[in-house]
Design an enzyme around this catalytic site. Structure first.
Site, PDB file in Angstrom:
ATOM      1  CB  SER A  87      40.851  16.409  45.621  1.00 19.54           C
ATOM      2  OG  SER A  87      40.527  17.763  45.370  1.00 19.54           O
TER       3      SER A  87
ATOM      4  CD  GLU B 106      34.320  14.451  46.843  1.00 19.28           C
ATOM      5  OE1 GLU B 106      34.165  14.543  45.611  1.00 19.28           O
ATOM      6  OE2 GLU B 106      33.377  14.606  47.649  1.00 19.28           O
ATOM      7  CB  CYS B 107      37.020  17.887  52.003  1.00 26.10           C
ATOM      8  SG  CYS B 107      37.284  19.411  52.950  1.00 26.10           S
ATOM      9  N   GLY B 108      37.551  15.997  54.030  1.00 23.46           N
ATOM     10  CA  GLY B 108      37.794  15.248  55.253  1.00 23.46           C
ATOM     11  C   GLY B 108      38.417  13.898  54.975  1.00 23.46           C
TER      12      GLY B 108
ATOM     13  CG  MET C  29      41.686  16.985  56.075  1.00 25.75           C
ATOM     14  SD  MET C  29      40.405  17.943  56.942  1.00 25.75           S
ATOM     15  CE  MET C  29      41.143  18.091  58.576  1.00 25.75           C
TER      16      MET C  29
END
Length: 490
Positions: free
Chosen positions: A462, A338-340, A343
Protein backbone atom coordinates in the site's frame (compact mmCIF):
# COMPACT_ATOMS: atom_id res chain seq x y z
CA UNK A 1 2.75 7.42 40.91
CA UNK A 2 4.32 10.24 38.88
CA UNK A 3 7.67 10.83 37.21
CA UNK A 4 9.77 13.97 36.92
CA UNK A 5 10.98 14.23 33.33
CA UNK A 6 12.67 17.51 32.31
CA UNK A 7 11.19 18.34 28.93
CA UNK A 8 10.82 21.11 26.40
CA UNK A 9 8.85 21.40 23.16
CA UNK A 10 10.79 23.16 20.39
CA UNK A 11 7.98 24.65 18.31
CA UNK A 12 7.89 27.08 15.40
CA UNK A 13 5.75 29.89 14.13
CA UNK A 14 5.52 28.05 10.78
CA UNK A 15 7.21 25.37 8.72
CA UNK A 16 10.71 26.26 7.56
CA UNK A 17 11.65 28.60 10.42
CA UNK A 18 14.45 26.34 11.65
CA UNK A 19 12.89 23.98 14.22
CA UNK A 20 15.04 21.04 13.14
CA UNK A 21 18.24 23.09 13.09
CA UNK A 22 17.48 24.47 16.56
CA UNK A 23 16.56 21.06 17.97
CA UNK A 24 19.65 19.37 16.54
CA UNK A 25 21.93 22.22 17.66
CA UNK A 26 20.59 22.26 21.23
CA UNK A 27 20.67 18.46 21.50
CA UNK A 28 24.22 18.30 20.16
CA UNK A 29 25.38 20.99 22.59
CA UNK A 30 23.80 19.25 25.57
CA UNK A 31 25.27 15.92 24.51
CA UNK A 32 28.70 17.60 24.36
CA UNK A 33 28.13 18.53 28.01
CA UNK A 34 27.75 14.83 28.77
CA UNK A 35 23.98 14.88 29.11
CA UNK A 36 21.66 12.15 27.87
CA UNK A 37 19.09 13.74 25.58
CA UNK A 38 15.88 11.95 24.51
CA UNK A 39 14.48 13.24 21.22
CA UNK A 40 10.96 13.15 19.79
CA UNK A 41 9.18 14.50 16.72
CA UNK A 42 5.56 15.64 16.62
CA UNK A 43 3.62 14.42 13.62
CA UNK A 44 4.16 11.72 10.99
CA UNK A 45 7.49 12.91 9.56
CA UNK A 46 10.18 10.24 8.99
CA UNK A 47 13.00 12.61 8.02
CA UNK A 48 13.51 14.91 10.97
CA UNK A 49 13.97 11.95 13.34
CA UNK A 50 16.99 10.88 11.27
CA UNK A 51 18.57 14.28 12.01
CA UNK A 52 17.75 13.81 15.68
CA UNK A 53 19.28 10.35 15.70
CA UNK A 54 22.50 11.64 14.19
CA UNK A 55 22.66 14.47 16.74
CA UNK A 56 22.66 12.17 19.77
CA UNK A 57 23.60 8.77 18.29
CA UNK A 58 20.24 7.38 19.38
CA UNK A 59 16.66 6.87 18.27
CA UNK A 60 14.04 9.59 17.91
CA UNK A 61 10.38 8.64 18.32
CA UNK A 62 7.32 10.15 16.65
CA UNK A 63 4.49 11.50 18.77
CA UNK A 64 1.39 11.95 16.63
CA UNK A 65 -1.88 12.83 18.32
CA UNK A 66 -4.15 11.79 15.46
CA UNK A 67 -2.45 8.54 14.50
CA UNK A 68 -1.50 7.36 18.01
CA UNK A 69 -3.97 8.86 20.46
CA UNK A 70 -3.25 10.39 23.86
CA UNK A 71 -2.47 7.21 25.82
CA UNK A 72 0.05 5.91 23.29
CA UNK A 73 1.71 9.34 23.04
CA UNK A 74 2.10 9.60 26.83
CA UNK A 75 3.29 6.03 27.27
CA UNK A 76 5.76 6.22 24.37
CA UNK A 77 7.17 9.46 25.72
CA UNK A 78 7.49 8.11 29.26
CA UNK A 79 9.17 4.91 28.13
CA UNK A 80 11.67 6.55 25.80
CA UNK A 81 12.46 9.55 28.03
CA UNK A 82 13.07 7.38 31.09
CA UNK A 83 16.57 7.97 32.43
CA UNK A 84 17.26 10.97 30.18
CA UNK A 85 18.57 14.22 31.60
CA UNK A 86 16.23 16.14 29.34
CA UNK A 87 13.72 15.40 26.58
CA UNK A 88 13.35 17.65 23.52
CA UNK A 89 10.22 17.37 21.41
CA UNK A 90 10.41 19.02 17.99
CA UNK A 91 7.10 20.36 16.74
CA UNK A 92 5.41 20.01 13.37
CA UNK A 93 4.59 22.96 11.09
CA UNK A 94 3.49 25.96 13.17
CA UNK A 95 2.70 25.53 16.85
CA UNK A 96 -1.08 25.38 16.33
CA UNK A 97 -1.21 23.65 12.91
CA UNK A 98 -2.59 20.11 12.80
CA UNK A 99 -5.15 17.85 11.22
CA UNK A 100 -7.89 20.48 11.34
CA UNK A 101 -7.92 24.23 10.56
CA UNK A 102 -10.33 24.83 13.44
CA UNK A 103 -8.97 22.57 16.20
CA UNK A 104 -5.74 21.42 17.81
CA UNK A 105 -5.99 17.73 16.86
CA UNK A 106 -2.66 16.52 15.49
CA UNK A 107 -0.85 19.74 16.40
CA UNK A 108 2.28 20.51 18.39
CA UNK A 109 0.11 22.42 20.85
CA UNK A 110 -1.94 19.29 21.54
CA UNK A 111 1.17 17.24 22.28
CA UNK A 112 2.62 20.00 24.49
CA UNK A 113 -0.58 20.13 26.53
CA UNK A 114 -0.77 16.34 26.88
CA UNK A 115 2.84 16.30 28.08
CA UNK A 116 2.38 19.44 30.22
CA UNK A 117 5.59 20.65 28.59
CA UNK A 118 6.82 24.25 28.29
CA UNK A 119 7.40 25.55 24.77
CA UNK A 120 10.45 27.25 23.27
CA UNK A 121 9.18 29.14 20.22
CA UNK A 122 11.52 29.29 17.21
CA UNK A 123 11.13 32.47 15.15
CA UNK A 124 12.75 33.25 11.79
CA UNK A 125 14.06 36.69 12.74
CA UNK A 126 15.65 37.60 9.41
CA UNK A 127 14.61 41.13 8.51
CA UNK A 128 12.83 41.55 11.83
CA UNK A 129 13.31 43.85 14.84
CA UNK A 130 10.52 45.10 17.12
CA UNK A 131 7.96 43.03 15.24
CA UNK A 132 9.32 39.94 17.00
CA UNK A 133 7.47 41.06 20.15
CA UNK A 134 4.14 41.32 18.32
CA UNK A 135 4.61 37.90 16.75
CA UNK A 136 5.58 36.24 20.04
CA UNK A 137 2.74 37.88 21.96
CA UNK A 138 0.24 36.54 19.46
CA UNK A 139 1.49 33.00 19.86
CA UNK A 140 1.85 33.23 23.64
CA UNK A 141 -1.68 34.53 24.15
CA UNK A 142 -3.51 32.37 21.61
CA UNK A 143 -4.14 29.45 24.01
CA UNK A 144 -3.96 30.26 27.74
CA UNK A 145 -3.72 26.54 28.55
CA UNK A 146 -0.34 26.38 26.78
CA UNK A 147 2.84 27.78 28.29
CA UNK A 148 5.17 29.45 25.80
CA UNK A 149 8.19 29.95 28.05
CA UNK A 150 11.06 31.09 25.82
CA UNK A 151 11.95 32.36 22.36
CA UNK A 152 14.82 31.20 20.13
CA UNK A 153 15.53 33.40 17.12
CA UNK A 154 16.89 31.82 13.95
CA UNK A 155 18.64 33.50 11.00
CA UNK A 156 20.09 36.19 13.25
CA UNK A 157 22.29 38.65 11.40
CA UNK A 158 24.71 39.58 14.19
CA UNK A 159 25.14 39.90 17.95
CA UNK A 160 23.77 43.40 17.64
CA UNK A 161 20.69 42.10 15.84
CA UNK A 162 20.12 39.56 18.63
CA UNK A 163 20.38 42.33 21.25
CA UNK A 164 17.70 44.34 19.41
CA UNK A 165 15.38 41.31 19.38
CA UNK A 166 15.96 40.75 23.10
CA UNK A 167 15.22 44.37 23.94
CA UNK A 168 12.06 44.45 21.83
CA UNK A 169 10.64 41.36 23.54
CA UNK A 170 11.72 42.43 27.04
CA UNK A 171 9.84 45.72 26.68
CA UNK A 172 6.60 43.80 26.13
CA UNK A 173 7.04 40.70 28.33
CA UNK A 174 10.11 40.12 30.47
CA UNK A 175 8.74 36.77 31.69
CA UNK A 176 8.92 35.40 28.14
CA UNK A 177 12.52 36.11 27.14
CA UNK A 178 14.50 35.70 23.96
CA UNK A 179 17.07 33.19 25.22
CA UNK A 180 19.32 33.54 22.21
CA UNK A 181 19.33 32.35 18.66
CA UNK A 182 21.31 30.90 15.81
CA UNK A 183 23.22 33.05 13.30
CA UNK A 184 22.59 32.96 9.58
CA UNK A 185 25.13 30.52 8.12
CA UNK A 186 24.51 29.50 4.51
CA UNK A 187 27.69 27.43 4.32
CA UNK A 188 26.58 25.14 7.16
CA UNK A 189 22.86 24.92 6.52
CA UNK A 190 21.28 21.52 6.10
CA UNK A 191 21.29 20.41 2.44
CA UNK A 192 18.45 20.66 -0.02
CA UNK A 193 16.32 17.55 0.09
CA UNK A 194 15.11 15.12 -2.57
CA UNK A 195 11.44 15.91 -3.33
CA UNK A 196 11.58 18.17 -0.28
CA UNK A 197 13.02 15.29 1.72
CA UNK A 198 16.45 13.96 2.55
CA UNK A 199 17.65 11.54 5.18
CA UNK A 200 20.44 12.70 7.48
CA UNK A 201 23.05 10.20 6.35
CA UNK A 202 26.79 10.88 6.70
CA UNK A 203 26.99 12.34 3.19
CA UNK A 204 24.19 14.82 3.84
CA UNK A 205 25.13 15.66 7.40
CA UNK A 206 28.75 14.99 8.35
CA UNK A 207 29.79 14.93 11.99
CA UNK A 208 31.66 18.21 11.55
CA UNK A 209 28.43 20.00 10.64
CA UNK A 210 26.65 18.57 13.67
CA UNK A 211 29.52 19.70 15.87
CA UNK A 212 29.38 23.15 14.27
CA UNK A 213 25.71 23.62 15.13
CA UNK A 214 26.26 22.28 18.63
CA UNK A 215 29.01 24.84 19.16
CA UNK A 216 26.76 27.59 17.82
CA UNK A 217 24.02 26.65 20.27
CA UNK A 218 26.50 26.68 23.14
CA UNK A 219 27.77 30.12 22.13
CA UNK A 220 24.50 31.81 21.10
CA UNK A 221 21.68 30.23 23.15
CA UNK A 222 21.16 30.41 26.91
CA UNK A 223 21.18 26.66 27.41
CA UNK A 224 21.27 26.85 31.20
CA UNK A 225 18.09 28.94 31.15
CA UNK A 226 16.44 26.49 28.75
CA UNK A 227 17.36 23.59 31.04
CA UNK A 228 15.90 25.45 34.00
CA UNK A 229 12.61 25.83 32.11
CA UNK A 230 12.63 22.13 31.14
CA UNK A 231 13.30 21.03 34.73
CA UNK A 232 10.39 23.11 35.99
CA UNK A 233 7.90 20.98 34.01
CA UNK A 234 5.53 19.25 36.44
CA UNK A 235 5.78 15.50 37.12
CA UNK A 236 3.88 13.36 34.65
CA UNK A 237 1.43 10.73 35.89
CA UNK A 238 2.59 7.15 35.39
CA UNK A 239 1.80 5.96 31.87
CA UNK A 240 -0.60 3.14 31.13
CA UNK A 241 1.73 0.18 30.66
CA UNK A 242 -0.76 -1.48 28.31
CA UNK A 243 -0.46 1.41 25.85
CA UNK A 244 3.23 0.83 25.16
CA UNK A 245 4.62 -2.51 24.01
CA UNK A 246 7.49 -3.96 26.00
CA UNK A 247 9.69 -6.15 23.81
CA UNK A 248 11.71 -7.32 26.80
CA UNK A 249 8.57 -8.69 28.42
CA UNK A 250 7.32 -10.50 25.32
CA UNK A 251 6.21 -13.93 26.49
CA UNK A 252 6.21 -15.26 22.93
CA UNK A 253 9.73 -14.19 22.02
CA UNK A 254 11.07 -16.11 19.05
CA UNK A 255 7.69 -16.82 17.43
CA UNK A 256 9.01 -15.78 14.02
CA UNK A 257 11.78 -13.92 12.22
CA UNK A 258 10.78 -10.90 10.10
CA UNK A 259 13.17 -9.50 7.51
CA UNK A 260 13.17 -5.68 7.52
CA UNK A 261 14.51 -3.98 4.37
CA UNK A 262 16.95 -1.34 5.55
CA UNK A 263 19.45 0.56 3.43
CA UNK A 264 19.70 3.79 1.44
CA UNK A 265 16.51 2.93 -0.49
CA UNK A 266 14.36 1.73 2.44
CA UNK A 267 14.53 3.24 5.91
CA UNK A 268 11.20 4.90 6.69
CA UNK A 269 9.93 3.00 9.73
CA UNK A 270 8.24 4.17 12.90
CA UNK A 271 10.35 2.90 15.80
CA UNK A 272 7.12 2.17 17.66
CA UNK A 273 5.95 -0.17 14.86
CA UNK A 274 9.17 -2.17 15.03
CA UNK A 275 8.97 -2.35 18.80
CA UNK A 276 5.39 -3.66 18.57
CA UNK A 277 6.51 -6.46 16.26
CA UNK A 278 9.20 -7.40 18.77
CA UNK A 279 6.71 -7.28 21.64
CA UNK A 280 4.50 -9.69 19.67
CA UNK A 281 7.38 -12.16 19.55
CA UNK A 282 9.18 -11.29 16.31
CA UNK A 283 12.92 -11.20 15.86
CA UNK A 284 13.73 -8.45 13.35
CA UNK A 285 16.51 -9.11 10.84
CA UNK A 286 17.71 -6.29 8.62
CA UNK A 287 18.69 -6.89 5.00
CA UNK A 288 19.56 -4.67 2.02
CA UNK A 289 17.65 -4.92 -1.28
CA UNK A 290 20.52 -2.97 -2.84
CA UNK A 291 23.48 -5.10 -1.71
CA UNK A 292 22.33 -8.53 -0.49
CA UNK A 293 22.10 -11.32 -3.06
CA UNK A 294 20.16 -13.62 -0.71
CA UNK A 295 17.33 -13.12 1.74
CA UNK A 296 18.11 -13.91 5.36
CA UNK A 297 16.40 -16.93 6.93
CA UNK A 298 13.09 -15.25 7.80
CA UNK A 299 9.38 -16.06 7.97
CA UNK A 300 8.02 -12.74 6.66
CA UNK A 301 9.23 -9.53 5.01
CA UNK A 302 8.55 -5.89 5.91
CA UNK A 303 9.44 -3.45 3.13
CA UNK A 304 9.14 0.12 4.42
CA UNK A 305 9.22 3.43 2.65
CA UNK A 306 12.22 5.37 1.42
CA UNK A 307 13.77 6.39 -1.88
CA UNK A 308 13.60 3.43 -4.27
CA UNK A 309 13.35 5.84 -7.20
CA UNK A 310 16.70 7.40 -6.30
CA UNK A 311 18.33 3.97 -6.18
CA UNK A 312 16.22 2.34 -8.91
CA UNK A 313 19.19 1.40 -11.06
CA UNK A 314 20.99 -0.35 -8.20
CA UNK A 315 17.80 -2.14 -7.14
CA UNK A 316 17.25 -3.29 -10.74
CA UNK A 317 20.84 -4.52 -10.97
CA UNK A 318 20.32 -6.80 -7.97
CA UNK A 319 18.27 -9.36 -9.89
CA UNK A 320 19.32 -12.14 -7.52
CA UNK A 321 17.49 -10.66 -4.55
CA UNK A 322 14.45 -9.77 -6.64
CA UNK A 323 14.30 -13.44 -7.67
CA UNK A 324 14.60 -14.45 -4.01
CA UNK A 325 11.65 -12.24 -3.03
CA UNK A 326 9.47 -13.60 -5.83
CA UNK A 327 10.33 -17.15 -4.77
CA UNK A 328 9.57 -16.30 -1.13
CA UNK A 329 6.12 -15.02 -2.13
CA UNK A 330 5.61 -18.12 -4.28
CA UNK A 331 6.12 -20.28 -1.17
CA UNK A 332 3.39 -18.32 0.62
CA UNK A 333 5.78 -16.12 2.58
CA UNK A 334 4.00 -13.04 4.03
CA UNK A 335 5.22 -9.75 2.55
CA UNK A 336 4.03 -6.40 3.91
CA UNK A 337 5.10 -3.27 2.00
CA UNK A 338 4.49 0.46 2.42
CA UNK A 339 4.93 3.22 -0.18
CA UNK A 340 8.55 2.74 -1.34
CA UNK A 341 8.17 -0.95 -0.55
CA UNK A 342 5.07 -1.05 -2.76
CA UNK A 343 7.00 0.61 -5.57
CA UNK A 344 9.74 -2.02 -5.24
CA UNK A 345 7.18 -4.82 -5.60
CA UNK A 346 5.83 -3.47 -8.91
CA UNK A 347 7.06 -4.57 -12.32
CA UNK A 348 9.10 -1.41 -12.79
CA UNK A 349 9.81 2.07 -11.46
CA UNK A 350 9.71 4.67 -14.20
CA UNK A 351 11.85 7.63 -13.18
CA UNK A 352 11.37 11.23 -14.30
CA UNK A 353 13.81 10.74 -17.17
CA UNK A 354 11.42 8.20 -18.69
CA UNK A 355 13.58 5.12 -17.97
CA UNK A 356 11.87 1.98 -16.66
CA UNK A 357 13.88 0.02 -14.07
CA UNK A 358 12.84 -3.59 -13.51
CA UNK A 359 11.58 -4.35 -9.98
CA UNK A 360 10.27 -7.48 -8.22
CA UNK A 361 7.10 -7.89 -10.30
CA UNK A 362 4.64 -9.06 -7.65
CA UNK A 363 2.29 -6.09 -8.17
CA UNK A 364 1.10 -6.01 -11.81
CA UNK A 365 1.68 -2.31 -12.37
CA UNK A 366 4.38 0.26 -12.96
CA UNK A 367 5.29 2.93 -10.38
CA UNK A 368 5.64 6.18 -12.33
CA UNK A 369 7.37 9.18 -10.77
CA UNK A 370 5.57 12.49 -11.29
CA UNK A 371 6.72 16.09 -11.09
CA UNK A 372 3.90 17.03 -8.71
CA UNK A 373 2.83 15.64 -5.36
CA UNK A 374 0.22 12.90 -5.85
CA UNK A 375 -1.02 12.44 -2.27
CA UNK A 376 -0.44 14.08 1.11
CA UNK A 377 -2.24 13.79 4.42
CA UNK A 378 -3.69 11.61 7.13
CA UNK A 379 -5.85 8.61 6.21
CA UNK A 380 -7.86 5.93 8.00
CA UNK A 381 -7.82 2.41 6.61
CA UNK A 382 -10.39 -0.37 6.88
CA UNK A 383 -9.51 -3.77 5.44
CA UNK A 384 -12.11 -5.17 3.07
CA UNK A 385 -10.90 -8.78 3.10
CA UNK A 386 -8.69 -11.06 5.15
CA UNK A 387 -5.02 -10.16 4.76
CA UNK A 388 -1.75 -11.10 6.42
CA UNK A 389 -2.63 -8.45 9.06
CA UNK A 390 -5.84 -10.23 10.09
CA UNK A 391 -9.50 -10.46 9.18
CA UNK A 392 -11.70 -8.04 7.30
CA UNK A 393 -12.83 -4.93 9.15
CA UNK A 394 -9.47 -4.02 10.74
CA UNK A 395 -9.10 -0.27 11.13
CA UNK A 396 -5.91 1.69 11.60
CA UNK A 397 -4.53 5.13 10.85
CA UNK A 398 -1.61 6.42 8.82
CA UNK A 399 -0.59 9.03 6.29
CA UNK A 400 0.48 9.39 2.68
CA UNK A 401 3.23 11.43 1.06
CA UNK A 402 4.13 10.40 -2.47
CA UNK A 403 5.22 11.67 -5.86
CA UNK A 404 4.49 8.44 -7.74
CA UNK A 405 1.38 6.69 -8.97
CA UNK A 406 0.63 3.18 -10.23
CA UNK A 407 -0.20 2.68 -13.90
CA UNK A 408 -0.87 -0.42 -15.98
CA UNK A 409 2.26 -1.92 -17.46
CA UNK A 410 3.60 -4.85 -19.37
CA UNK A 411 6.29 -6.91 -17.70
CA UNK A 412 9.43 -4.82 -17.34
CA UNK A 413 11.40 -7.61 -19.00
CA UNK A 414 9.44 -7.07 -22.25
CA UNK A 415 9.64 -3.27 -22.16
CA UNK A 416 11.17 -1.66 -25.28
CA UNK A 417 14.84 -0.76 -25.18
CA UNK A 418 13.92 2.91 -25.71
CA UNK A 419 11.09 3.58 -23.23
CA UNK A 420 8.66 6.39 -24.01
CA UNK A 421 8.97 9.65 -22.08
CA UNK A 422 7.39 9.77 -18.65
CA UNK A 423 3.77 10.88 -18.84
CA UNK A 424 2.82 14.12 -17.13
CA UNK A 425 0.57 13.97 -14.06
CA UNK A 426 -2.13 15.82 -16.00
CA UNK A 427 -2.79 12.82 -18.28
CA UNK A 428 -6.41 11.50 -18.33
CA UNK A 429 -7.32 8.57 -16.08
CA UNK A 430 -5.74 5.25 -16.99
CA UNK A 431 -7.40 1.88 -17.38
CA UNK A 432 -8.17 0.05 -14.12
CA UNK A 433 -5.29 -1.89 -12.65
CA UNK A 434 -5.68 -5.70 -12.49
CA UNK A 435 -5.19 -5.66 -8.72
CA UNK A 436 -7.37 -6.78 -5.83
CA UNK A 437 -7.84 -3.78 -3.55
CA UNK A 438 -7.96 -4.85 0.08
CA UNK A 439 -8.29 -1.41 1.71
CA UNK A 440 -10.94 1.24 1.97
CA UNK A 441 -8.99 4.46 2.60
CA UNK A 442 -10.71 7.57 3.97
CA UNK A 443 -8.84 10.88 3.88
CA UNK A 444 -8.81 12.76 7.20
CA UNK A 445 -9.33 16.06 5.42
CA UNK A 446 -12.31 16.03 3.09
CA UNK A 447 -13.49 12.52 3.88
CA UNK A 448 -13.02 11.14 0.36
CA UNK A 449 -12.94 7.33 0.24
CA UNK A 450 -10.84 5.36 -2.26
CA UNK A 451 -9.95 1.70 -2.74
CA UNK A 452 -6.31 0.81 -2.14
CA UNK A 453 -4.13 -1.82 -0.50
CA UNK A 454 -2.89 -4.18 -3.19
CA UNK A 455 -3.37 -7.83 -2.16
CA UNK A 456 -2.23 -10.94 -3.98
CA UNK A 457 -1.96 -14.16 -1.98
CA UNK A 458 0.41 -13.57 0.92
CA UNK A 459 1.46 -10.12 -0.36
CA UNK A 460 -0.03 -6.88 0.97
CA UNK A 461 1.28 -3.56 -0.32
CA UNK A 462 0.00 0.00 0.00
CA UNK A 463 0.96 3.65 -0.31
CA UNK A 464 -0.19 4.19 3.29
CA UNK A 465 2.45 4.63 6.01
CA UNK A 466 0.61 3.05 8.96
CA UNK A 467 1.15 3.75 12.64
CA UNK A 468 0.12 0.67 14.57
CA UNK A 469 -0.45 2.45 17.86
CA UNK A 470 -3.84 3.22 16.26
CA UNK A 471 -4.64 -0.53 16.42
CA UNK A 472 -2.18 -2.83 18.24
CA UNK A 473 -3.94 -5.89 16.79
CA UNK A 474 -2.31 -5.18 13.41
CA UNK A 475 1.33 -6.00 14.32
CA UNK A 476 0.07 -9.03 16.24
CA UNK A 477 -1.61 -10.20 13.04
CA UNK A 478 1.54 -9.81 10.96
CA UNK A 479 3.61 -11.77 13.48
CA UNK A 480 0.91 -14.46 13.61
CA UNK A 481 1.03 -14.78 9.81
CA UNK A 482 4.83 -15.08 9.95
CA UNK A 483 4.59 -17.74 12.67
CA UNK A 484 2.01 -19.68 10.67
CA UNK A 485 4.25 -19.62 7.60
CA UNK A 486 7.11 -20.85 9.77
CA UNK A 487 5.03 -23.82 10.90
CA UNK A 488 3.95 -24.66 7.35
CA UNK A 489 7.54 -24.57 6.15
CA UNK A 490 8.71 -27.16 8.69
Amino acid sequence: MSRAIPRLVVAGTASGVGKTTATVAIARALRARGMRVALFKCGPDYLDPTYHARAVAGTSHNLDGWMMGRDAVLSTFAAEAAGADVALIEGVMGLFDGASPTGEEGSTAEIAKWLEAPVALVVDASGMARSVAALVQGFAGFDPALRVAAVVCNQVGSRGHLDILRQAQAQVNRSLPVLGGLPRDEAQRFPERHLGLRTADEAALPEERLDHWGAQAEAWIGLDALLEIARAAPPLPAADAAATPDAAAGAQRGRARIGVAFDEAFHFYYADNLRRLEAAGAELVRFSPIRDARLPDVDALYLGGGYPEVHAERLADNAALRDEIRAFAGRGGPIYAECGGLMYLTEAIRTLDGRAHAMVGLVPAEAVMCEKLQALGYVEVETQARTILGGAGLRFRGHQFRYSELRPSQRAATAPAEPPPAQAPSQPEHAPLPIEHAYSVRRRRGGQVTREGYRAGSVLASYVHAHWASNPIVPEGLVASAAAHKERAR
